[in-house]
Design a protein around this motif. Structure first.
Motif, short mmCIF file in Angstrom:
data_model
loop_
_atom_site.label_atom_id
_atom_site.label_comp_id
_atom_site.label_asym_id
_atom_site.label_seq_id
_atom_site.Cartn_x
_atom_site.Cartn_y
_atom_site.Cartn_z
N SER A 431 0.16 16.51 -0.12
CA SER A 431 1.26 15.63 -0.51
C SER A 431 0.81 14.52 -1.46
CB SER A 431 1.88 15.00 0.74
OG SER A 431 2.84 14.01 0.38
N LEU A 432 1.73 14.11 -2.32
CA LEU A 432 1.45 12.99 -3.22
C LEU A 432 1.21 11.69 -2.46
CD1 LEU A 432 4.65 11.55 -4.96
CD2 LEU A 432 4.70 12.78 -2.81
N TRP A 433 1.64 11.61 -1.21
CA TRP A 433 1.50 10.35 -0.44
C TRP A 433 0.04 10.03 -0.18
CZ3 TRP A 433 5.76 8.09 -1.15
CH2 TRP A 433 6.97 8.77 -1.09
N TRP A 434 -0.86 11.00 -0.33
CA TRP A 434 -2.28 10.71 -0.18
C TRP A 434 -2.77 9.70 -1.22
CZ3 TRP A 434 -5.95 12.05 3.38
CH2 TRP A 434 -5.60 12.99 4.34
N MET A 435 -2.09 9.66 -2.35
CA MET A 435 -2.54 8.77 -3.43
C MET A 435 -1.96 7.37 -3.33
SD MET A 435 -2.77 11.16 -6.83
CE MET A 435 -3.60 9.81 -7.70
N VAL A 436 -1.01 7.16 -2.44
CA VAL A 436 -0.34 5.86 -2.35
C VAL A 436 -1.31 4.71 -2.07
CG1 VAL A 436 1.32 4.50 -1.00
CG2 VAL A 436 1.92 6.80 -1.78
N PRO A 437 -2.28 4.85 -1.12
CA PRO A 437 -3.16 3.70 -0.83
C PRO A 437 -3.92 3.17 -2.04
CG PRO A 437 -3.33 5.32 0.92
CD PRO A 437 -2.52 5.95 -0.17
N GLN A 438 -4.42 4.06 -2.91
CA GLN A 438 -5.19 3.57 -4.06
C GLN A 438 -4.29 2.82 -5.04
OE1 GLN A 438 -6.23 7.72 -4.72
NE2 GLN A 438 -5.90 7.48 -6.94
N TYR A 439 -3.03 3.25 -5.17
CA TYR A 439 -2.09 2.53 -6.02
C TYR A 439 -1.71 1.18 -5.43
CZ TYR A 439 -1.14 6.55 -9.10
OH TYR A 439 -1.24 7.56 -10.03
N VAL A 440 -1.50 1.15 -4.10
CA VAL A 440 -1.13 -0.12 -3.44
C VAL A 440 -2.26 -1.14 -3.58
CG1 VAL A 440 -0.64 -1.21 -1.21
CG2 VAL A 440 0.49 0.94 -1.83
N LEU A 441 -3.50 -0.70 -3.37
CA LEU A 441 -4.63 -1.61 -3.51
C LEU A 441 -4.77 -2.12 -4.94
CD1 LEU A 441 -7.46 -0.15 -1.25
CD2 LEU A 441 -6.38 -2.39 -1.07
N PHE A 442 -4.49 -1.26 -5.92
CA PHE A 442 -4.50 -1.69 -7.31
C PHE A 442 -3.45 -2.78 -7.54
CE2 PHE A 442 -7.04 1.59 -9.70
CZ PHE A 442 -7.72 0.67 -10.47
N GLY A 443 -2.27 -2.61 -6.94
CA GLY A 443 -1.22 -3.62 -7.07
C GLY A 443 -1.65 -4.94 -6.46
N ALA A 444 -2.23 -4.89 -5.26
CA ALA A 444 -2.71 -6.12 -4.62
C ALA A 444 -3.81 -6.77 -5.46
CB ALA A 444 -3.23 -5.81 -3.22
N ALA A 445 -4.69 -5.95 -6.03
CA ALA A 445 -5.76 -6.49 -6.88
C ALA A 445 -5.19 -7.22 -8.08
CB ALA A 445 -6.68 -5.36 -7.33
N GLU A 446 -4.13 -6.70 -8.66
CA GLU A 446 -3.54 -7.34 -9.83
C GLU A 446 -2.91 -8.69 -9.48
OE1 GLU A 446 -1.18 -5.19 -12.56
OE2 GLU A 446 -2.46 -3.42 -12.57
N VAL A 447 -2.30 -8.78 -8.30
CA VAL A 447 -1.72 -10.06 -7.87
C VAL A 447 -2.78 -11.15 -7.87
CG1 VAL A 447 -0.68 -11.30 -5.92
CG2 VAL A 447 0.14 -9.02 -6.54
N PHE A 448 -3.97 -10.80 -7.44
CA PHE A 448 -5.05 -11.78 -7.40
C PHE A 448 -5.78 -11.88 -8.74
CE2 PHE A 448 -4.35 -11.00 -2.92
CZ PHE A 448 -4.55 -12.25 -2.35
N ALA A 449 -6.29 -10.77 -9.25
CA ALA A 449 -7.16 -10.82 -10.43
C ALA A 449 -6.40 -11.06 -11.72
CB ALA A 449 -7.97 -9.53 -10.53
#
Length: 550
Positions: A431-449
């Motif tokens: 399933s494509l949902w396996w890739m969701v965590p890496q995208y979510v962490l990238f989003g959180a990283a952008e909020v900070f960095a």
């Protein structure tokens, strides 16, 4: 639009900035009727439109290059990274043009017009009657030289348009808040958060909507819609003309002239100090050297910019990691089972919207929960320091690359177990949902960095060079894209020579996981170097105070 006289407030330049802002007629700005959030919202609107347009092109570009244009995975990724590198470095030139001749307001307007033109050309370049020849089966078309040339010319015109737009629009938005007013100073820090919120909301809509249009309806419409959106965004920006605050300047030197003078003065001062130390009884230095050394403002500006270099350099691998989300993450997603329910099939590029949605979710939490709590303990208006915020973002980016590597290991195992290694066109039973965590962490990283870097480079450069500051921030991602392009090309060439490329056109034969582990390792080294320089860094206020004490 007001005339182009030397006193025109829309022609703000780099040096000689007035301490107080004026309105569009050149009169002292009335705080009640100009600036603040009422003006900033117009500017945020044009940025949302610009991000919609730019990401409408960039987010699914890998699919267009490897599809209609028929390029391989590695060459397409390298071409995209090179284009993005140019797009992110051109703001240095755009900032110089704005500071010397055009001013931020006119630069934004002209860049928006160029966006509209280039996006229209890009949509036109997708037409199949530009000398294209059908393939042997007759069902598809081989792109003609004319189509490819028009496409790349249009693409690089989009990069030029961004080069004028990006360094000016955010600085112009932040200029609407008076840093010397306690309430507006807090609003300005909040502005960077909500700026990114609005921008990412626009990007999320782009990636969900336009990727579907491009994959299922047509590329002409997929590139034409951003053109129309950019035209509407420009109209909204012009509506706010009477509400903006402008900073008038009277200087005639360009940004590069000031930089050249500053570095010349700095070198001369070093030579003068060495000469003084080596001569008994303080022998006089050459008269010409004394004239240059006396230009203390230029020296201070040079030092202020040079102090930022270690932070700039230790964020480059973060930029390399960011580029993967729009290239290999998308190709990785294309191999998975992307069905949602019985009918809907998610376009691979649409998964990038998870990054934007994560940012839209995290920014209010950061701004309304984390910052107030941190403010109680630190006493700082921003809650945590800008450098700590950036460091947290770098750590989250590292975690994202580690997870991406682990997911790729899982994907390759599924391909082998299902016997689909030699059938890349068949979706894997994963399933494509396996890739969701890496995208979510990238989003959180952008909020900070990302947001932290924007605020840092705006705040830490001299007030006269703030367009340059934001251009320096963007140049991190420009240089990072070039590094990524070189890495992709080099790794593809070296590993292919040994038998099988890590970045094979058939990802089931490749080792994208090794590539992700390499970026993760480089990110870990970068984080350690960043921590060292962040701890030893003195912010602009501390430097000013120490110079006063001396």
């Amino acid at each position: 639009m007001p005339s182009g006289s030397g006193s025109d407030p829309l022609l703000a330049r780099a040096d000689g900035l007035a301490e107080s802002p004026v309105d569009h007629r050149g009169r002292p700005a009335d705080r009640a009727s100009t600036g603040g959030w009422n003006s900033a919202l117009f500017i945020i609107a044009v940025e949302i439109g610009e991000r919609f347009a730019f990401n409408g092109v960039s987010s699914n570009l890998i699919s267009y290059l490897t599809g209609p244009l028929g390029e391989g995975n590695a060459p397409a990724a390298a071409a995209i990274n090179a284009w993005k590198g140019v797009a992110q470095l051109l703001p240095l030139l755009g900032a110089a043009l704005a500071d010397k001749w055009l001013g931020r307001y006119r630069t934004i307007t002209l860049a928006s017009l160029l966006y509209i033109l280039s996006l229209g050309m890009l949509a036109f370049s997708t037409l199949q009657n530009l000398g294209n020849k059908p393939t042997e089966g007759g069902k598809s078309y081989q792109p003609s030289t004319l189509q490819v040339a028009l496409f790349y010319v249009s693409l690089y015109l989009v990069a030029i348009a961004q080069g004028g737009h990006k360094p000016c629009v955010q600085a112009f938005g932040a200029d609407q808040f008076d840093q010397n007013d306690p309430k507006e100073s807090i609003s300005r820090s909040s502005f960077f958060n909500w700026w990114y919120f609005g921008m990412c909301a626009g990007i999320a809509v782009t990636q969900l909507f336009l990727s579907y249009v491009q994959d299922n309806i047509g590329w002409g419409l997929g590139f034409g819609i951003p053109c129309a959106v950019m035209a509407c965004a420009l109209a909204v920006f012009l509506l706010g003309t009477r509400t903006y605050r402008y900073y008038v300047s009277s200087g005639k030197r360009s940004l590069f002239a000031r930089a050249g003078e500053a570095f010349t003065a700095w070198r001369s001062r070093q030579a003068a100090e060495r000469a003084t130390e080596s001569t008994e009884f303080g022998t006089r230095v050459d008269e010409e050297e004394q004239v240059v050394v006396s230009k203390s403002d230029a020296v201070a500006e040079a030092k202020a910019v040079l102090r930022l270099f270690p932070i700039w350099a230790t964020c480059l691998i973060y930029a390399v990691a960011v580029t993967q989300s729009s290239t290999f993450f998308t190709k990785q997603a294309a191999t998975l089972d992307r069905r949602v329910g019985q009918e809907l099939k998610v376009p691979p590029a649409a998964l990038q919207s998870i990054i934007s949605i994560s940012i839209v979710v995290f920014i209010p939490i950061y701004d309304r929960v984390i910052v107030p709590l941190a403010r109680r303990y630190s006493g700082k208006p921003s809650g945590i320091t800008m450098l700590l915020r950036i460091g947290i973002g770098l750590a989250l980016s590292l975690a994202s690359m580690v997870i991406a590597a682990l997911v790729e290991i899982k994907r390759l195992r599924v391909a082998r177990d299902a016997g689909l290694v030699d059938q890349p066109e068949v979706p894997l039973p994963m399933s494509l949902w396996w890739m969701v965590p890496q995208y979510v962490l990238f989003g959180a990283a952008e909020v900070f960095a990302m947001v932290g870097l924007q605020e840092f480079f705006y705040d830490q450069v001299p007030d006269k060079l703030r367009s340059l500051g934001l251009a320096l921030y963007l140049s991190i991602f420009g240089v990072g894209c070039f590094i990524s392009s070189a890495l992709v090309s080099g790794i593809d060439r070296v590993t292919a020579a040994r038998g099988q490329s890590w970045l094979s056109n058939n990802l089931n034969h490749g080792h994208l996981d090794y590539f992700y582990w390499l970026i993760a390792a480089l990110s870990a080294v970068e984080l350690l170097a960043y921590a060292f320089f962040a701890v030893t860094y003195k912010d602009k206020g501390a430097v000013k105070n120490s110079s006063i004490v001396r």
